[in-house]
Design a protein around this motif. Sequence first.
Motif, short mmCIF file in Angstrom:
data_model
loop_
_atom_site.label_atom_id
_atom_site.label_comp_id
_atom_site.label_asym_id
_atom_site.label_seq_id
_atom_site.Cartn_x
_atom_site.Cartn_y
_atom_site.Cartn_z
N VAL A 264 4.09 1.69 2.26
CA VAL A 264 5.16 2.65 1.96
C VAL A 264 4.58 4.04 2.23
O VAL A 264 3.64 4.47 1.55
N ASP A 265 5.13 4.69 3.24
CA ASP A 265 4.63 6.02 3.60
C ASP A 265 5.33 7.06 2.74
O ASP A 265 6.56 7.20 2.80
N CYS A 266 4.55 7.77 1.93
CA CYS A 266 5.12 8.82 1.06
C CYS A 266 4.41 10.14 1.35
O CYS A 266 4.21 10.97 0.46
N THR A 267 4.03 10.34 2.60
CA THR A 267 3.39 11.59 3.00
C THR A 267 4.48 12.65 3.19
O THR A 267 5.68 12.32 3.24
N ALA B 35 0.86 -1.19 0.00
CA ALA B 35 0.00 0.00 0.00
C ALA B 35 0.90 1.23 0.00
O ALA B 35 1.97 1.22 0.61
N VAL B 36 0.47 2.28 -0.70
CA VAL B 36 1.24 3.54 -0.69
C VAL B 36 0.36 4.61 -0.06
O VAL B 36 -0.73 4.91 -0.55
N ASN B 37 0.84 5.17 1.05
CA ASN B 37 0.10 6.25 1.72
C ASN B 37 0.73 7.58 1.31
O ASN B 37 1.86 7.87 1.69
N GLY B 38 0.00 8.38 0.53
CA GLY B 38 0.54 9.66 0.03
C GLY B 38 0.92 9.50 -1.43
O GLY B 38 1.94 8.88 -1.75
N TYR B 39 0.09 10.03 -2.31
CA TYR B 39 0.29 9.82 -3.75
C TYR B 39 0.79 11.12 -4.37
O TYR B 39 0.16 11.72 -5.23
N GLY B 40 1.97 11.57 -3.89
CA GLY B 40 2.56 12.81 -4.41
C GLY B 40 3.75 12.48 -5.31
O GLY B 40 3.77 11.45 -5.99
N THR B 41 4.75 13.36 -5.30
CA THR B 41 5.92 13.21 -6.18
C THR B 41 6.56 11.83 -6.03
O THR B 41 6.80 11.13 -7.02
N ILE B 42 6.82 11.43 -4.81
CA ILE B 42 7.48 10.13 -4.57
C ILE B 42 6.47 9.00 -4.62
O ILE B 42 6.71 7.96 -5.25
#
Length: 337
Positions: free
Chosen positions: A83-86, A5-12
């Motif tokens: 994967v935290d991408c916040t 799971a990816v939390n935060g769907y921004g640049t990274i």
Amino acid sequence: MVRVAVNGYGTIGRRVAEAVRLQKDMQLVGVTKTTPDYKAQLAVEKGIRLYAVDAAGAEKFSKAGIEVSGLLEDLIEQADVVVDCTPGDVGRTYLRQYMGRKAIFQGGEEPDVAETSFVAQCNFREAVGKERVRVVSCNTTSICRVIHALDEYFGVRKARVVIARRAADPEEVGRGLIDSVVLDPVEVPSHHALDVKTVLPHVDIVTMAMKIPTTHMHVHSLMVSLKTPVSTAKVLEALESTPRILLPRKSEGFKSTSNIVEYARELGRRRADIYESVIWRDSVKADGDEVYLFMAVHQEAIVVPENIDAIRAVTGICSAEESMRETDRSLGIMKGV
Ligand code: NAD
């Protein structure tokens, strides 16, 4: 299949999510999105399941007519690894929610958010089986790759690095510099030296950093003292045999970061992403035991392969070499393992 799971769907987050979808041993179960914008719409069109962070977020999506599959808690429930991408320091606020799942954090978090800070080719084995791993920042990742290689081949006595950081990512219209160079920080050393030590604790390193008015890459000037005198040819040989480092030539037209970005575009790279550390070959100079070089770092992309390897490390599904080889193959990394 490792469920990610990816939390935060921004640049990274967007890049990590896409890279996960390219792996044969991983399944992207979904991503969280805070705003129902065109990126949310495109994600849906690509078949990516969207989740809202909370009920208020779900309401926004519902009003915009974009379907979400649930809330962050539902997404976490389905994942083996989150994967935290916040944004920086936000990831830490989710520590409790991630409990019971493996979690990968990014370099904007303080090192103590995780048990290990991570750069695949330096310390993959340290992360094996860990519950929480932090992929270090873009600058730190690239410095670690190079210093680690020089240390393995020749022994590093000390490293001094001047970092010219891009002021903002291309999309961050409110953040850029226009006509100034800002020392960031004014004090020496910058935090990057401490961050390198989270991966390579024994290295004597000082970093100085400034922000420059560009958006597409950082440029580093490295001055490294080795434990033994070497020739320029030997240093080049060492860097050439190190994965995830490119060494383009001046004679081929590589004199600026713009040339590197253009090269990635001409190659047809996804988003013109450059996962490799790019060292201008002609800048590499050994003088006795001193080595000098200039390096460019694509801040938006360089940590993507590291995140993929971190997922394999925490789940312990294969060796460092197997993981890096598969990551490099799937992303089209030009000089892989
Ligand atoms: P970003 O702002 O582009 O993306 C962050 C995303 O998280 C956004 O989509 C935002 O809407 C979302 N978000 C905000 N608050 C949230 C919350 N409470 N819960 C869930 N999602 C939330 O940021 P980024 O540049 O992708 O950076 C993410 C992390 O990666 C940071 O730790 C950063 O330091 C690190 N990093 C960034 C870069 C870079 O150059 N952009 C390079 C290396 C590492």
